[in-house]
Scaffold this motif. Structure first.
Motif, PDB file in Angstrom:
ATOM      1  N   LEU A   1       0.828  -1.200   0.000  1.00 28.13           N
ATOM      2  CA  LEU A   1       0.000   0.000   0.000  1.00 28.13           C
ATOM      3  C   LEU A   1       0.860   1.246   0.000  1.00 28.13           C
ATOM      4  N   LYS A   2       1.918   1.163   0.711  1.00 32.48           N
ATOM      5  CA  LYS A   2       2.798   2.327   0.757  1.00 32.48           C
ATOM      6  C   LYS A   2       3.308   2.650  -0.639  1.00 32.48           C
ATOM      7  N   PHE A   3       3.650   1.623  -1.362  1.00 33.91           N
ATOM      8  CA  PHE A   3       4.174   1.878  -2.692  1.00 33.91           C
ATOM      9  C   PHE A   3       3.091   2.342  -3.631  1.00 33.91           C
ATOM     10  N   HIS A   4       1.934   1.798  -3.463  1.00 35.42           N
ATOM     11  CA  HIS A   4       0.855   2.282  -4.307  1.00 35.42           C
ATOM     12  C   HIS A   4       0.636   3.760  -4.076  1.00 35.42           C
ATOM     13  N   CYS A   5       0.675   4.150  -2.846  1.00 37.40           N
ATOM     14  CA  CYS A   5       0.482   5.561  -2.533  1.00 37.40           C
ATOM     15  C   CYS A   5       1.628   6.375  -3.087  1.00 37.40           C
ATOM     16  N   THR A   6       2.792   5.848  -2.974  1.00 37.77           N
ATOM     17  CA  THR A   6       3.944   6.572  -3.504  1.00 37.77           C
ATOM     18  C   THR A   6       3.821   6.763  -4.997  1.00 37.77           C
ATOM     19  N   VAL A   7       3.433   5.707  -5.671  1.00 36.87           N
ATOM     20  CA  VAL A   7       3.270   5.818  -7.118  1.00 36.87           C
ATOM     21  C   VAL A   7       2.218   6.859  -7.438  1.00 36.87           C
ATOM     22  N   HIS A   8       1.196   6.839  -6.685  1.00 34.47           N
ATOM     23  CA  HIS A   8       0.111   7.794  -6.950  1.00 34.47           C
ATOM     24  C   HIS A   8       0.582   9.223  -6.773  1.00 34.47           C
ATOM     25  N   THR A   9       1.291   9.427  -5.710  1.00 33.91           N
ATOM     26  CA  THR A   9       1.741  10.798  -5.497  1.00 33.91           C
ATOM     27  C   THR A   9       2.787  11.194  -6.525  1.00 33.91           C
ATOM     28  N   SER A  10       3.525  10.231  -6.972  1.00 32.74           N
ATOM     29  CA  SER A  10       4.537  10.577  -7.963  1.00 32.74           C
ATOM     30  C   SER A  10       3.904  10.989  -9.274  1.00 32.74           C
ATOM     31  N   LEU A  11       2.666  10.595  -9.466  1.00 34.16           N
ATOM     32  CA  LEU A  11       2.022  10.984 -10.709  1.00 34.16           C
ATOM     33  C   LEU A  11       1.903  12.497 -10.818  1.00 34.16           C
ATOM     34  N   ASP A  12       1.770  13.108  -9.688  1.00 30.49           N
ATOM     35  CA  ASP A  12       1.688  14.563  -9.747  1.00 30.49           C
ATOM     36  C   ASP A  12       2.980  15.139 -10.297  1.00 30.49           C
ATOM     37  N   VAL A  13       4.046  14.588  -9.851  1.00 29.72           N
ATOM     38  CA  VAL A  13       5.337  15.071 -10.339  1.00 29.72           C
ATOM     39  C   VAL A  13       5.454  14.804 -11.833  1.00 29.72           C
ATOM     40  N   VAL A  14       4.970  13.668 -12.222  1.00 32.02           N
ATOM     41  CA  VAL A  14       5.031  13.335 -13.643  1.00 32.02           C
ATOM     42  C   VAL A  14       4.218  14.337 -14.444  1.00 32.02           C
ATOM     43  N   GLU A  15       3.047  14.589 -13.972  1.00 31.52           N
ATOM     44  CA  GLU A  15       2.197  15.535 -14.695  1.00 31.52           C
ATOM     45  C   GLU A  15       2.877  16.879 -14.791  1.00 31.52           C
ATOM     46  N   GLU A  16       3.508  17.255 -13.715  1.00 31.04           N
ATOM     47  CA  GLU A  16       4.181  18.544 -13.712  1.00 31.04           C
ATOM     48  C   GLU A  16       5.282  18.562 -14.756  1.00 31.04           C
ATOM     49  N   LYS A  17       6.001  17.510 -14.803  1.00 32.47           N
ATOM     50  CA  LYS A  17       7.102  17.478 -15.757  1.00 32.47           C
ATOM     51  C   LYS A  17       6.584  17.454 -17.182  1.00 32.47           C
ATOM     52  N   ILE A  18       5.493  16.781 -17.357  1.00 30.66           N
ATOM     53  CA  ILE A  18       4.956  16.709 -18.720  1.00 30.66           C
ATOM     54  C   ILE A  18       4.467  18.062 -19.166  1.00 30.66           C
ATOM     55  N   SER A  19       3.710  18.653 -18.306  1.00 27.24           N
ATOM     56  CA  SER A  19       3.122  19.929 -18.707  1.00 27.24           C
ATOM     57  C   SER A  19       4.186  20.994 -18.834  1.00 27.24           C
ATOM     58  N   ALA A  20       5.255  20.800 -18.133  1.00 33.85           N
ATOM     59  CA  ALA A  20       6.303  21.819 -18.178  1.00 33.85           C
ATOM     60  C   ALA A  20       6.985  21.849 -19.517  1.00 33.85           C
ATOM     61  N   VAL A  21       6.824  20.795 -20.250  1.00 27.34           N
ATOM     62  CA  VAL A  21       7.539  20.737 -21.515  1.00 27.34           C
ATOM     63  C   VAL A  21       7.097  21.837 -22.446  1.00 27.34           C
TER      64      VAL A  21
END
Lengths: 636, 142
Positions: free
Chosen positions: B29-49
């Motif tokens: 569960l911890k990792f699932h949550c981590t992955v989920h939160t990391s998606l925000d970072v991913v989105e940020e990086k994507i949109s930043a392009v």
């Protein structure tokens, strides 16, 4: 033949020389297998094979199998695969080959598991394959559970041709999916089979890949567990004619096979060159492979083809233009009905209501498929037979089913008839009890998109209301008559329609019965008569069925409109006969006459209803147009 | 020595998971949550392009964020399918090249899964082949 050195030497020398022969995929991956297969096939097909080979050919299986083992060992590689084969080296293959010519392609796998085979043979997963399987089992010889016999290969090749006429071409993933979905294996397993067999991961199947996939499907249907990695004998032939090349390829493939985790990913990167050789091999192999005419099993394959078509249609809602349909041109209507019935029956309940619609439409198409198929008839007769391909378990269309399908039509007609007057009652989803599918199949002719639901609902309604109790039939019929005349209200029908979906088994029984009614035309409650009106169904229906259908029909009175009253009168006259029907010849003849009269009446009714249906549809279309026009305003 | 690759996740562009696999012994569960939160970072990086868009997005996103005792790496394909790998920080950062190689294998395997006509895009990935590949990744790195 067991003399290794001689045979080996002979074979090895034989392989390279006749390039035409070797090409084929048979030479490919599992060289020994290929070589053997080739030799066998070549001898069977061509007399031109090198003289050296011919003598070996005579006791085909044993040397072939045996040789395979010996070859494999030198190739050294296929650890896993080899392990299994040597055990079977003394080939009972010989027996297999003996029966080979007589039997349709069969899986050698069954031999491995006699017990499972027994079950499977009874189950008859793949029509022709099943038969062959039984024979094979008896003959036993299996040196390699995954080895594809020539018969099987021919069968696979023919199936491939049905889908993709160009043997060197690819079968796109969608077509392959349709095709293998017919086998009714779980999607997950089919997915796994695909992963195993799509060697180059291109989303399409070459002939080799297709044969491997087909073989895996057959194996799975026969109870064999799917391997984690593609067995060596099923690997696409990447080898050139050159034996050494083949060995090398085999070795490389073996290497891949031994590292299961790496197999899939390693395939694509490591084998680009191999992939390139495939088309050539396919070409070569195709030529040789096709030469030998494959025995055609008309009946079962037809049925299977029908089933497959139905399956395909049902699952995909595709059009009959699919290659499978083209194959069915030769199928008789009855066979088609039988297969459709089977197919429908085979389709899981999971298809549910949505599929019932499709089925209905499909059955309609299928019903018309005769004409359509002829138009498509792109495939050769062989193909048609072969296209039965991974059909669901051999259809044993019990007479009842076939009849039931026809009955279904009647029901649908009845439903449609009732629906038309009722117009509004089309809400019920097409209750699709698994069994009742035959009903749906027959129904299609009547179904239109709008009507389908209504019809389905109705058909479903009728059955559920009538438990199959012959005893009740008689009484119910009369009751039905009475009730029919009194209750012809849409509301009731609607209610029935809605309640019906819940009861699937009765529905099927109902459909069967209703169908029977058409045929028997004896005691038909109004509902039945309506159905019989559609009586395009073959008349001969067992008496008992009629009784049952009467029960069901009784349930449907609500649905029927004024027309049913007319039918009721007709039926009433006939209803009194049922019992004696079976017993007395005169009564039978009398009932036949009555039935015929009823048929004509119903046919007239049917045409009238059809006309009404058309009108209603036109109205609907116009209403929809109006709706469309009004819709933009909604945005304002 | 603990495994390095602790979790691998495949997320669609609608940000729902197609496949998540974690090392069993860990708290999933911890990792699932981590992955989920990391998606925000991913989105940020994507949109930043911004303008560069596609090319940028295909790139390996690199370390999304180091936290606690694990690091999260991301990779996005041009179809907005995201791959997230959570690795244990205890080891010297996995050599970036290894991470990159893993991120090369992932989309290839995913493409193979997509090529399977029996796989409907959007379904959970149940391919044994794909699973085996992931397991191989997790085991090898260990």
């Amino acid at each position: 033949m067991y003399s290794d050195p001689d045979s080996q030497g002979t074979y090895t020398s034989v392989i390279p020389p006749p390039p035409s022969r070797t090409q084929v995929k048979k030479v490919s991956t599992s060289v020994p297998h290929d070589v053997i297969a080739q030799r066998v096939t070549s001898t069977e097909r061509q007399d031109s094979t090198s003289p050296v080979i011919s003598p070996h050919q005579s006791p085909p299986s044993s040397p072939v199998a045996w040789r395979k083992h010996s070859k494999q060992h030198p190739s050294g590689g296929s650890a896993a695969g080899d392990g299994m084969w040597p055990a079977h080296s003394p080939p009972p293959n010989q027996e297999n080959w003996v029966s080979f010519t007589d039997t349709p392609p069969s899986s050698t796998l069954p031999a491995m598991h006699p017990a499972s085979i027994q079950e499977h043979t009874t189950v008859r997963t793949v029509a022709s394959a099943t038969n062959a399987m039984e024979i094979r089992r008896q003959s036993s010889g299996y040196d390699d559970p995954w080895k594809i016999t020539d018969e099987q290969r021919q069968y696979y090749i023919n199936q491939f041709k049905n889908i993709q006429p160009d043997l060197n071409g690819f079968i796109p993933g969608s077509a392959a999916k349709e095709f293998f979905t017919k086998s009714k294996l779980p999607i997950l397993e089919l997915s796994h089979i695909w992963e195993l067999s799509d060697f180059d991961k291109d989303g399409a199947l070459t002939l080799d890949e297709f044969c491997a996939a087909f073989h895996l499907v057959v194996a799975r249907k026969n109870g064999y567990d799917l391997p984690e990695k593609l067995p060596e004998s099923l690997m696409p032939k990447l080898i050139d004619l050159d034996d050494s090349g083949g060995v090398a390829d085999r070795g490389s493939e073996t290497g891949f096979s031994t590292s299961p985790a790496e197999v899939p990913p390693s395939k694509s990167p490591s084998m680009p060159s191999l992939n390139q050789t495939w088309p050539e091999l396919n070409q070569g192999s195709e030529d040789t492979a096709i030469v030998h005419p494959v025995p055609i099993r008309m009946t079962p394959s037809k049925i299977h083809m029908q089933e497959m078509e139905l399956k395909r249609i049902g699952s995909e809602l595709t059009h009959p233009t699919s290659p499978l349909l083209t194959n069915s041109p030769e199928l008789s209507e009855e066979a088609k009905l039988a297969t459709t019935v089977k197919f429908v029956a085979g389709n899981t309940v999971a298809d549910g209501y949505s599929s019932s619609d499709s089925f209905v439409s499909e059955s309609d198409q299928i019903g018309n498929s005769i004409t359509r198929q002829r138009s498509h008839s792109g495939t050769s007769p062989d193909n048609t037979l072969k296209t039965a391909a991974p059909p669901p378990p051999p259809p044993r269309p019990q007479p009842s089913h076939s009849r039931s399908s026809s009955l279904d039509m009647n029901r649908t007609f009845t439903a449609s008839n009732t629906g038309q007057p009722q117009a509004g009652v089309v809400t019920c989803p097409p209750a699709v009890p698994p069994r009742p599918q035959p009903t749906q199949v027959t129904v299609p002719p009547l179904h239109r998109s709008a009507e389908a639901d209504g019809h389905a609902a109705r058909t479903s309604t009728s059955p559920h209301q009538m438990p199959e109790q012959p005893n009740f039939a008689d009484f119910r019929q009369f009751e039905a008559f009475v009730s029919k005349s009194t209750e012809q209200q849409m509301d009731d029908s609607a209610k029935h329609a809605e309640t019906i979906p819940a009861e699937k088994p009765p529905d099927s029984a109902g459909t069967l019965r209703t169908a029977k009614l058409d045929g028997s035309s004896d005691e038909k409650p109004t509902g039945n008569t309506v159905k019989s009106a559609s009586s395009l169904v073959p008349p001969p229906k067992p008496v008992r069925r009629r009784l049952k259908s009467d029960d069901e029909l009784r349930a449907e009175p609500d649905e029927l409109a004024q027309k049913t009253s007319i039918i009721n009168t007709v039926l009433v006259a006939q209803s009194s006969i049922p019992r004696s029907f079976g017993k007395d010849k005169k009564s039978i003849q009398a009932s036949i006459r009555r039935n015929k009269e009823t048929n004509t009446v119903l046919a007239r009714l049917n045409s009238e209803l059809q006309q009404q249906l058309k009108d209603v549809l036109e109205e609907r279309i116009s209403l929809e147009v109006q709706l469309e026009q009004l819709r933009p305003f909604s945005h304002l | 020595m603990g495994k390095i690759v602790l979790c691998v996740a495949v997320i669609t562009k609608e940000n729902y998971p197609l496949y998540i696999k974690t090392v069993p012994m860990e708290n999933e569960l911890k990792f699932h949550c981590t992955v989920h939160t990391s998606l925000d970072v991913v989105e940020e990086k994507i949109s930043a392009v911004g303008k560069a868009l596609v090319d940028q997005r295909e790139l390996y996103l690199g370390l999304l964020y180091p936290s606690e005792d694990y690091k999260v790496y991301g990779f996005v394909t041009n179809t907005k399918v995201k791959f997230v790998i959570v690795v244990d920080s205890s080891n010297i950062t996995l050599r970036d090249n290894e991470i990159r190689s893993m991120f090369r294998k992932l989309p290839n395997s995913y493409t193979d899964v997509l090529c399977n006509p029996f796989y409907n895009p959007g379904e959970l990935i149940q391919s044994k082949v794909f699973g085996n590949m992931i397991l191989g990744m997790m085991v090898q790195v260990c």
